[in-house]
Design a protein around this motif. Sequence first.
Motif, PDB file in Angstrom:
ATOM      1  N   VAL A 100      15.312  63.545  73.639  1.00  0.00           N
ATOM      2  CA  VAL A 100      15.175  62.614  74.751  1.00  0.00           C
ATOM      3  C   VAL A 100      14.154  63.196  75.718  1.00  0.00           C
ATOM      4  CG1 VAL A 100      16.334  61.571  76.731  1.00  0.00           C
ATOM      5  CG2 VAL A 100      17.542  61.771  74.551  1.00  0.00           C
ATOM      6  N   HIS A 101      13.181  62.371  76.110  1.00  0.00           N
ATOM      7  CA  HIS A 101      12.212  62.784  77.125  1.00  0.00           C
ATOM      8  C   HIS A 101      12.056  61.640  78.119  1.00  0.00           C
ATOM      9  CE1 HIS A 101       7.886  63.840  78.459  1.00  0.00           C
ATOM     10  NE2 HIS A 101       8.775  64.279  79.308  1.00  0.00           N
ATOM     11  N   LEU A 102      12.502  61.869  79.336  1.00  0.00           N
ATOM     12  CA  LEU A 102      12.344  60.909  80.424  1.00  0.00           C
ATOM     13  C   LEU A 102      11.386  61.513  81.435  1.00  0.00           C
ATOM     14  CD1 LEU A 102      16.056  59.870  81.091  1.00  0.00           C
ATOM     15  CD2 LEU A 102      14.373  58.689  79.677  1.00  0.00           C
ATOM     16  N   ASP A 103      10.273  60.854  81.671  1.00  0.00           N
ATOM     17  CA  ASP A 103       9.292  61.321  82.637  1.00  0.00           C
ATOM     18  C   ASP A 103       9.294  60.337  83.807  1.00  0.00           C
ATOM     19  OD1 ASP A 103       7.137  62.142  84.144  1.00  0.00           O
ATOM     20  OD2 ASP A 103       5.800  62.384  82.428  1.00  0.00           O
ATOM     21  N   LEU A 104       9.823  60.784  84.935  1.00  0.00           N
ATOM     22  CA  LEU A 104       9.916  59.935  86.125  1.00  0.00           C
ATOM     23  C   LEU A 104       8.773  60.195  87.100  1.00  0.00           C
ATOM     24  CD1 LEU A 104      13.732  60.434  86.847  1.00  0.00           C
ATOM     25  CD2 LEU A 104      12.666  58.685  85.447  1.00  0.00           C
ATOM     26  N   SER A 105       7.835  61.076  86.731  1.00  0.00           N
ATOM     27  CA  SER A 105       6.796  61.487  87.673  1.00  0.00           C
ATOM     28  C   SER A 105       5.867  60.340  88.069  1.00  0.00           C
ATOM     29  CB  SER A 105       5.990  62.651  87.106  1.00  0.00           C
ATOM     30  OG  SER A 105       5.307  62.270  85.928  1.00  0.00           O
ATOM     31  N   GLN A 106       5.592  59.400  87.179  1.00  0.00           N
ATOM     32  CA  GLN A 106       4.731  58.261  87.504  1.00  0.00           C
ATOM     33  C   GLN A 106       5.517  56.952  87.497  1.00  0.00           C
ATOM     34  OE1 GLN A 106       1.503  58.330  84.730  1.00  0.00           O
ATOM     35  NE2 GLN A 106       0.849  60.365  85.328  1.00  0.00           N
ATOM     36  N   ALA A 107       6.806  57.043  87.350  1.00  0.00           N
ATOM     37  CA  ALA A 107       7.653  55.854  87.264  1.00  0.00           C
ATOM     38  C   ALA A 107       7.790  55.177  88.628  1.00  0.00           C
ATOM     39  CB  ALA A 107       9.033  56.237  86.735  1.00  0.00           C
ATOM     40  N   VAL A 108       8.144  53.912  88.590  1.00  0.00           N
ATOM     41  CA  VAL A 108       8.404  53.140  89.806  1.00  0.00           C
ATOM     42  C   VAL A 108       9.882  53.307  90.130  1.00  0.00           C
ATOM     43  CG1 VAL A 108       8.377  50.849  90.843  1.00  0.00           C
ATOM     44  CG2 VAL A 108       6.599  51.497  89.197  1.00  0.00           C
ATOM     45  N   ILE A 109      10.158  54.030  91.201  1.00  0.00           N
ATOM     46  CA  ILE A 109      11.540  54.286  91.619  1.00  0.00           C
ATOM     47  C   ILE A 109      11.762  53.546  92.930  1.00  0.00           C
ATOM     48  CG2 ILE A 109      13.226  56.047  92.263  1.00  0.00           C
ATOM     49  CD1 ILE A 109      11.638  58.034  90.525  1.00  0.00           C
ATOM     50  N   GLU A 110      12.559  52.479  92.870  1.00  0.00           N
ATOM     51  CA  GLU A 110      12.777  51.619  94.034  1.00  0.00           C
ATOM     52  C   GLU A 110      14.037  51.959  94.801  1.00  0.00           C
ATOM     53  OE1 GLU A 110      12.848  47.946  91.883  1.00  0.00           O
ATOM     54  OE2 GLU A 110      10.714  47.596  92.252  1.00  0.00           O
TER      55      GLU A 110
END
Length: 180
Positions: A100-110
Amino acid sequence: MTALPQDPPPPVSEDDRETAVRRLQEAYAQGHISHEEMDEHLHQVLTAKTHSDLAPALASLPAEKPDTTSTIAAAGGRIQRRGAWRVPRSLKVESAFGRVHLDLSQAVIEHPVVDIELQLGTGRARITVPRDAIVDIEDLHTGWKDTRYKPRRVSRPDGPTIRISGAMGYGRLRIRHAWR
């Protein structure tokens, strides 16, 4: 007969206050309340000491939609999310075998708080969080290997809080902050 003294009502928490402000902003953006009503209700929310003080400011707003949990599941193979993807308020990741690889660095976090529940059998997991994120792994249970995570020495309070919970059987979770 004498009446027993009652406990004072609990004060409004910062989370409750933030939720109320967010609901007011959404109602204003959707045209449910006017600018003047928004100002008046914001004043009530920001000065409320108890929940009974907070209730009148929210009474005329549309009902809040309950949070839903998005699930990403795979029996085997790789689960990967990266780039500009929208992170839900609550995310459940299930994998019996695989990485599993979740990359939140460029994700849209509202959302100010994001809950990620991991249910992993075997395999590694890697989560990259934004540079200014605060990470909470208190409710994560690992079976075989410990979690690798070094909190940032300097963190800004305006970043999102990422709460990671759940259970991992055989494998290691590695959490790192993005460089930029």
